[in-house]
Design an enzyme around this catalytic site. Structure first.
Site, PDB file in Angstrom:
ATOM      1  N   GLY A 214       6.560  53.185  60.929  1.00 34.68           N
ATOM      2  CA  GLY A 214       5.778  53.683  60.552  1.00 34.68           C
ATOM      3  C   GLY A 214       4.487  52.679  61.171  1.00 34.68           C
ATOM      4  O   GLY A 214       4.344  52.264  62.161  1.00 34.68           O
TER       5      GLY A 214
ATOM      6  N   LEU B  19      -1.652  52.004  59.466  1.00 40.43           N
ATOM      7  CA  LEU B  19      -2.673  50.866  59.746  1.00 40.43           C
ATOM      8  C   LEU B  19      -1.912  49.834  58.617  1.00 40.43           C
ATOM      9  O   LEU B  19      -2.092  49.121  59.717  1.00 40.43           O
ATOM     10  CB  LEU B  19      -3.859  51.055  58.294  1.00 40.43           C
ATOM     11  CG  LEU B  19      -5.030  51.934  58.690  1.00 40.43           C
ATOM     12  CD1 LEU B  19      -6.133  52.036  57.481  1.00 40.43           C
ATOM     13  CD2 LEU B  19      -5.917  51.829  59.984  1.00 40.43           C
TER      14      LEU B  19
ATOM     15  N   GLY C  50       1.769  49.945  59.337  1.00 44.26           N
ATOM     16  CA  GLY C  50       2.277  49.766  60.651  1.00 44.26           C
ATOM     17  C   GLY C  50       2.055  49.081  62.382  1.00 44.26           C
ATOM     18  O   GLY C  50       2.633  48.603  62.815  1.00 44.26           O
TER      19      GLY C  50
ATOM     20  N   SER D 256     -15.215  63.429  51.599  1.00 46.87           N
ATOM     21  CA  SER D 256     -15.077  62.141  51.346  1.00 46.87           C
ATOM     22  C   SER D 256     -15.542  62.132  49.927  1.00 46.87           C
ATOM     23  O   SER D 256     -16.763  62.715  49.297  1.00 46.87           O
ATOM     24  CB  SER D 256     -14.968  60.986  52.178  1.00 46.87           C
ATOM     25  OG  SER D 256     -16.016  59.798  51.739  1.00 46.87           O
TER      26      SER D 256
ATOM     27  N   ARG E 147     -11.704  57.515  40.133  1.00 42.50           N
ATOM     28  CA  ARG E 147     -11.322  58.957  41.038  1.00 42.50           C
ATOM     29  C   ARG E 147     -10.484  59.151  39.754  1.00 42.50           C
ATOM     30  O   ARG E 147     -10.883  61.240  39.544  1.00 42.50           O
ATOM     31  CB  ARG E 147     -10.441  58.563  41.836  1.00 42.50           C
ATOM     32  CG  ARG E 147     -10.954  58.472  43.939  1.00 42.50           C
ATOM     33  CD  ARG E 147      -9.818  58.110  44.344  1.00 42.50           C
ATOM     34  NE  ARG E 147     -11.038  57.990  45.599  1.00 42.50           N
ATOM     35  CZ  ARG E 147     -10.482  57.590  46.931  1.00 42.50           C
ATOM     36  NH1 ARG E 147      -9.131  57.302  46.764  1.00 42.50           N
ATOM     37  NH2 ARG E 147     -11.047  57.641  47.316  1.00 42.50           N
TER      38      ARG E 147
ATOM     39  N   HIS F 195      -2.979  63.466  46.328  1.00 43.22           N
ATOM     40  CA  HIS F 195      -3.889  62.144  47.440  1.00 43.22           C
ATOM     41  C   HIS F 195      -3.512  60.877  47.124  1.00 43.22           C
ATOM     42  O   HIS F 195      -3.357  60.744  48.456  1.00 43.22           O
ATOM     43  CB  HIS F 195      -5.625  61.814  47.206  1.00 43.22           C
ATOM     44  CG  HIS F 195      -6.333  61.340  48.074  1.00 43.22           C
ATOM     45  ND1 HIS F 195      -6.415  61.993  48.821  1.00 43.22           N
ATOM     46  CD2 HIS F 195      -7.044  59.919  47.885  1.00 43.22           C
ATOM     47  CE1 HIS F 195      -6.760  60.840  49.890  1.00 43.22           C
ATOM     48  NE2 HIS F 195      -7.399  60.277  49.385  1.00 43.22           N
TER      49      HIS F 195
ATOM     50  N   GLU G  51       0.535  51.469  51.846  1.00 45.17           N
ATOM     51  CA  GLU G  51       0.929  52.905  50.027  1.00 45.17           C
ATOM     52  C   GLU G  51       2.469  52.879  49.870  1.00 45.17           C
ATOM     53  O   GLU G  51       2.647  52.775  48.603  1.00 45.17           O
ATOM     54  CB  GLU G  51       0.662  54.604  51.014  1.00 45.17           C
ATOM     55  CG  GLU G  51       0.363  54.855  49.872  1.00 45.17           C
ATOM     56  CD  GLU G  51      -0.227  56.500  50.115  1.00 45.17           C
ATOM     57  OE1 GLU G  51      -0.895  56.733  51.041  1.00 45.17           O
ATOM     58  OE2 GLU G  51       0.014  57.280  49.306  1.00 45.17           O
TER      59      GLU G  51
ATOM     60  N   ARG H  20      -6.226  53.661  42.146  1.00 45.73           N
ATOM     61  CA  ARG H  20      -6.795  53.321  43.231  1.00 45.73           C
ATOM     62  C   ARG H  20      -8.575  53.336  43.633  1.00 45.73           C
ATOM     63  O   ARG H  20      -8.353  54.514  43.034  1.00 45.73           O
ATOM     64  CB  ARG H  20      -6.050  53.326  44.822  1.00 45.73           C
ATOM     65  CG  ARG H  20      -6.522  52.733  45.699  1.00 45.73           C
ATOM     66  CD  ARG H  20      -5.975  53.298  47.319  1.00 45.73           C
ATOM     67  NE  ARG H  20      -6.369  54.621  47.375  1.00 45.73           N
ATOM     68  CZ  ARG H  20      -6.494  55.305  48.000  1.00 45.73           C
ATOM     69  NH1 ARG H  20      -7.550  54.566  48.155  1.00 45.73           N
ATOM     70  NH2 ARG H  20      -7.336  56.182  48.184  1.00 45.73           N
TER      71      ARG H  20
ATOM     72  N   LEU I 260      -7.415  51.741  53.110  1.00 42.61           N
ATOM     73  CA  LEU I 260      -7.522  51.026  54.491  1.00 42.61           C
ATOM     74  C   LEU I 260      -7.685  50.317  54.595  1.00 42.61           C
ATOM     75  O   LEU I 260      -6.887  49.183  55.221  1.00 42.61           O
ATOM     76  CB  LEU I 260      -8.262  51.354  54.669  1.00 42.61           C
ATOM     77  CG  LEU I 260      -9.346  53.117  54.761  1.00 42.61           C
ATOM     78  CD1 LEU I 260     -10.218  53.711  55.887  1.00 42.61           C
ATOM     79  CD2 LEU I 260      -7.708  54.366  55.111  1.00 42.61           C
TER      80      LEU I 260
END
Lengths: 637, 255
Positions: free
Chosen positions: A40, A43, A45, A284, A330, A401, A425, A435, A441
């Site tokens: 992977g 971000l 990997g 977003s 969320r 998501h 993730e 989350r 990120l």
């Protein structure tokens, strides 16, 4: 099975520093002798590959796309959190830690989350040095904005393309190591099995997606950074190739899986509009800084939004949660949108949407200011829907998501299999049951840049690792099993396409194991997935052959794994007899319809061990101990 | 102002380039795409054709795609001779069928460039772009030890311009559209991003020289100011970046 989280002792704030000191080191000259496979290039990997190679390790990096720059981290829009407190609004490492633990509804480990908050600041420094063009104030300082679940502005951003810019930073660092010969890059490779020799993870089996060749790769340790499993739902905001197969292969080989039912439904996505639809698009969360969410007060009101007077609108988030308003976390925002639509107040033709309105923000700040902040998002919305959000409110609805569940890891990010590390993730570690925005990120980069470079050294220097090549029987057996499975797919020659199976699985999961869950529906899901699985292995139609570029065949393997994994998610959802974060079980709610946790019986991580083919998994529990925060009913009122 | 505003069904004749591999001969094949909703994306229309082909026992059309939200840069094809199709500033996955009319004929071909070898059907090998980045498209900092993010001020205008350039998704439309198959927009965007930021200054000269050399070695053509790249770029990256690349390259070569 003993699950040792290996959280260090001592005061919370000192745990990571003490642990770094306690970890054994690998002599610089010896590092090159260790080979590490990273699967992977998102971000987690990408940053891990680069950082490990910089330290001197010999790294082999694999990605499924044609270039490491295309991993799905690239699609993250809004931003990345850090506890810099640049805006002078009261932020601190402790507050970021506290918000994250609370946002996750107290279902994550204190020590891991605190470390994440500590590292957050270093990530920003690192990315700035790499030339990530973060948004700036006029004076040249870094700009911040707000995200859900926080009352401070701690989110750093690069327009609506923060994930892209951070990923290109990591990709640049990775490219530099490829040029230096420290990383060997393998693109268009699909990991199909994990190889375990004498109880240690020693390699992977991949399929070269261009030639179809099955390849074996050996190493001293394997790092999985293969993302999440939202595509179990067919329609999600994930990329089309995002899949669970690498994690599933690890699970089948004995790595245990944590909290599979914790799936995040993001509140602001473009609503579904047809059965042919292949993918959902996120808008977003940063839009909730300025956009106001509302529905008509009267059920069934079909007037155009601008014809509904202010007094007949229900700004339900602002009314119900005055202190957080439109910036509730969320899970809370999503559930409330569903409640409104279930009460027939949903808007648009399908009635499965709510408004996200920028009229007041445009009046207050002017169109230019709003365009500067969200221009690319507004443009994307208009392209898909042919509606102009500067003039009419956006219509949004929740969509799958992100997945908080993942392969279980200890504080060192090592799975239950020695030598297998899991980042980003793909692990379960930091977000509990929900989350917060702009934290994915942060976690991906924390794991890759600043955690794995230390903890993998601790493993490699401490373990006794014998020399093993791909001639070893374990590799041969694995290759054979992978080839047999591929031949099986091709030999069925049934009458239903792979996509058709995937679509049905998605419908089952969304209807019965989605935003709101109950036992009756979960039982239905279990039954229907079982039937679907049976039919898949008898009636799937896969075209082409094994020795060629064959996207149909690739998908068949992924969907077979999604079906199997869907069963595990349902099992976990049924076992967790409480509501927490994203997992809303209807039997457990407060009088105000908020999630009601059961800390006495469910303050634990649910960890599943593969029980063998067609057998039930074995459930283990890792108790969660809170020494520094008090467990309270989460309130955003 | 509803989601399904003006939704209708159209029928199209679709001619697609089919080629099993890089060394065999390819040809255009014709398919009828029936009852295509105008709310579908272009790739969803291809999905529909592929489902039918699979059920007929034929091989589906191979095409690259992943995020389907216009940011990963994986998708792309020539549609009626234009990279990513007729809409300005739009990737193929974000192109919707409402921009086509009933009974249109749509011709779909892969990117064609000496440096992008064909893999299958519409899929090409763009690893040449990765090689250009490996030659110097980064700032050489190791993980750790970076100064505080606010230690070096970056004028807002510089940050914004750098971001304009950094928006490149590496899809290759610029190369596919250029009569010289030049990668100058791609290289110009990366060189510009770092040339505009103080963090990129120390290596600016080395970077411009190395990336241009690699681009030439990989047999991409040169820029003759056709501006086709800018017109095709789904992220609307300006050719000002090519001018900046030329300036950086000249500065590094002569001074």
């Amino acid at each position: 099975m003993q699950l040792d989280s290996k959280q260090p002792g001592g005061p919370l704030a000192d745990k990571w520093d003490n642990h770094i000191f306690d970890l054994k080191l690998v002599n610089p000259a010896n590092k090159r002798k260790f080979e590490i496979i990273v699967v992977g290039t998102g971000l987690a990997g990408g940053s891990a590959s680069a950082s490990l190679a910089e330290l001197g390790y010999t790294v082999k990096t694999f990605c499924i796309q044609d270039s490491p720059r295309r991993a799905h981290s690239i699609a993250a829009q809004g931003g990345i959190n850090a506890a810099k407190n640049y805006p002078n609004d009261g932020d601190s490492v402790w507050r970021l830690f506290y918000d994250t633990i609370k946002g996750g509804d107290y279902r994550s480990r204190e020590a891991n989350v605190y470390r994440l908050a500590q590292i957050s600041n270093q990530i920003i420094d690192q990315c700035v040095a790499q030339g990530v063009p973060f948004a700036r104030e006029y004076g040249g300082l870094l700009a911040n904005r707000s995200f859900g679940g926080a009352q401070v502005s701690r989110t750093f951003y690069a327009r609506g393309q923060t994930g892209q810019q951070l990923l290109l930073g990591a990709y640049g660092a990775l490219s530099r190591q490829i040029a230096a010969g420290k990383v060997t890059l393998f693109t268009r490779q699909d990991m199909l099995d994990l190889v375990v020799v004498n109880g240690q993870v020693r390699g992977i089996i991949t399929r070269n997606l261009i030639s179809g060749r099955i390849e074996a790769h050996a190493a001293d340790a394997v790092v999985l950074a293969t993302g999440g499993y939202s595509n179990v739902y067919y329609l999600s905001t994930n990329a089309m190739t995002s899949n669970i197969s690498a994690a599933c292969s690890a699970y089948r080989k004995g790595a245990v899986f944590a909290n599979p039912c914790f799936t995040q439904i993001h509140p602001t996505c473009i609503p579904v509009h047809g059965t042919y639809q292949s993918k959902l698009t996120l808008m977003s969360e940063s839009l909730r800084n300025d956009g106001r969410v509302w529905v008509p007060k009267t059920p069934g009101d079909k007037r155009q939004p601008r014809q509904i007077p202010e007094s007949e609108r229900d700004y339900y988030l602002e009314n119900r949660y005055p202190s957080f308003g439109n910036l509730v976390p969320r899970d809370v925002a999503s559930r409330n949108a569903k409640v409104q639509c279930d009460a027939d107040k949903g808007v648009g033709e399908t009635g499965l949407a709510v408004y996200l309105d920028f009229e007041d923000a445009i009046k207050r700040d002017g169109k230019d200011v709003i365009a500067k902040k969200y221009g690319n998002l507004f443009q994307m919305y208009e392209k898909i829907t042919a509606d102009n959000p500067y003039e009419a409110p956006m219509m949004i609805y929740p969509a799958v998501h992100y997945t908080m569940g993942g392969l279980w890891v200890d504080y060192n990010l090592m799975s239950s299999l020695p030598g297998l590390f899991v980042l980003g993730e793909a692990n379960f570690s930091d977000h509990g049951a929900n989350r917060l925005g702009a934290s994915a990120l942060m976690q991906g980069l924390a794991d890759g840049y600043f955690i794995i470079p230390y903890t993998i050294g601790g493993y490699l220097s401490g373990a006794s690792i014998e020399k093993v090549s791909t001639d070893h029987q374990a590799f041969r057996d694995s290759v054979q099993a992978v080839e047999a499975r591929i031949q099986k797919f091709l030999s069925i020659k049934g009458r239903r396409t792979v996509d058709d199976f995937h679509r049905e699985l998605g419908t089952i999961m969304w209807e019965y194991c989605g935003m709101s869950r109950n036992d009756e529906n979960l039982l239905k899901a279990k039954e229907r997935i079982g039937e679907l699985k049976g039919e898949f292995w008898e009636n799937v139609l896969v075209s082409g052959s094994a020795g060629q570029f064959n996207q149909n065949l690739e998908k068949a393997g992924r969907v077979a794994d999604f079906i199997e994994f869907g069963e595990l998610m349902v099992t976990d959802a049924m076992a967790r007899k409480e509501s927490c974060g994203s997992h809303f079980s209807e039997a457990f709610q407060t009088e105000e319809n908020e999630a009601k946790r059961d800390d006495e019986n469910f303050c634990h991580v649910s960890v599943y061990e593969h029980g063998g083919d067609n057998k039930d998994p074995v459930c283990h529990k890792e108790p969660l101990v809170f020494e520094n925060v008090e467990l309270t009913q989460r309130s955003y009122k | 102002m509803t989601q399904e505003k003006g939704e209708k069904s159209i029928n199209l004749t679709v001619k697609v380039w089919r080629q099993e591999g890089p060394v065999v001969k390819g040809r255009l094949e014709t398919y009828e795409a029936r009852n295509i909703s105008t709310n579908m994306s272009f790739l969803e229309m291809l999905d529909v054709i592929n489902e039918e082909l699979t059920l007929e026992g034929k091989e589906p059309i191979a095409f690259d795609h992943d995020c389907r939200e216009g940011i990963c840069g994986m998708c792309g094809a020539m549609v009626n001779g234009r990279a990513h199709g007729p809409e300005k500033g739009t990737t193929l996955c974000q192109l919707h069928m409402r921009h086509f009319s009933d009974r249109d004929t749509v011709v779909i071909e892969p990117w064609r460039s000496r440096a992008f070898k064909l893999v299958r059907d519409l899929v090409v090998d763009r690893s040449a772009f990765d090689k250009i980045i490996q030659a110097g498209g980064y700032i050489s900092v190791n993980t750790g030890g970076s100064p505080d993010g606010n230690a070096i001020l970056v004028p807002q205008e510089a940050a914004e311009k750098a971001m304009d350039a950094a928006a490149c998704i590496g899809c290759g439309a610029c190369v596919a559209s250029c009569p010289n198959a030049s990668a100058m927009l791609f290289v110009g965007a990366k060189v510009s991003q770092f040339a505009l930021l103080p963090q990129g200054k120390p290596e600016a000269e080395k970077r411009a020289l190395a990336m241009v050399r690699e681009m030439d070695d990989l047999r991409f053509g040169n820029c003759t100011n056709e501006r086709e790249c800018e017109a095709a770029c789904p992220k609307e990256i300006s050719i000002t970046n090519i001018a900046r690349l030329n300036r950086e390259f000249l500065k590094a070569s002569f001074f």
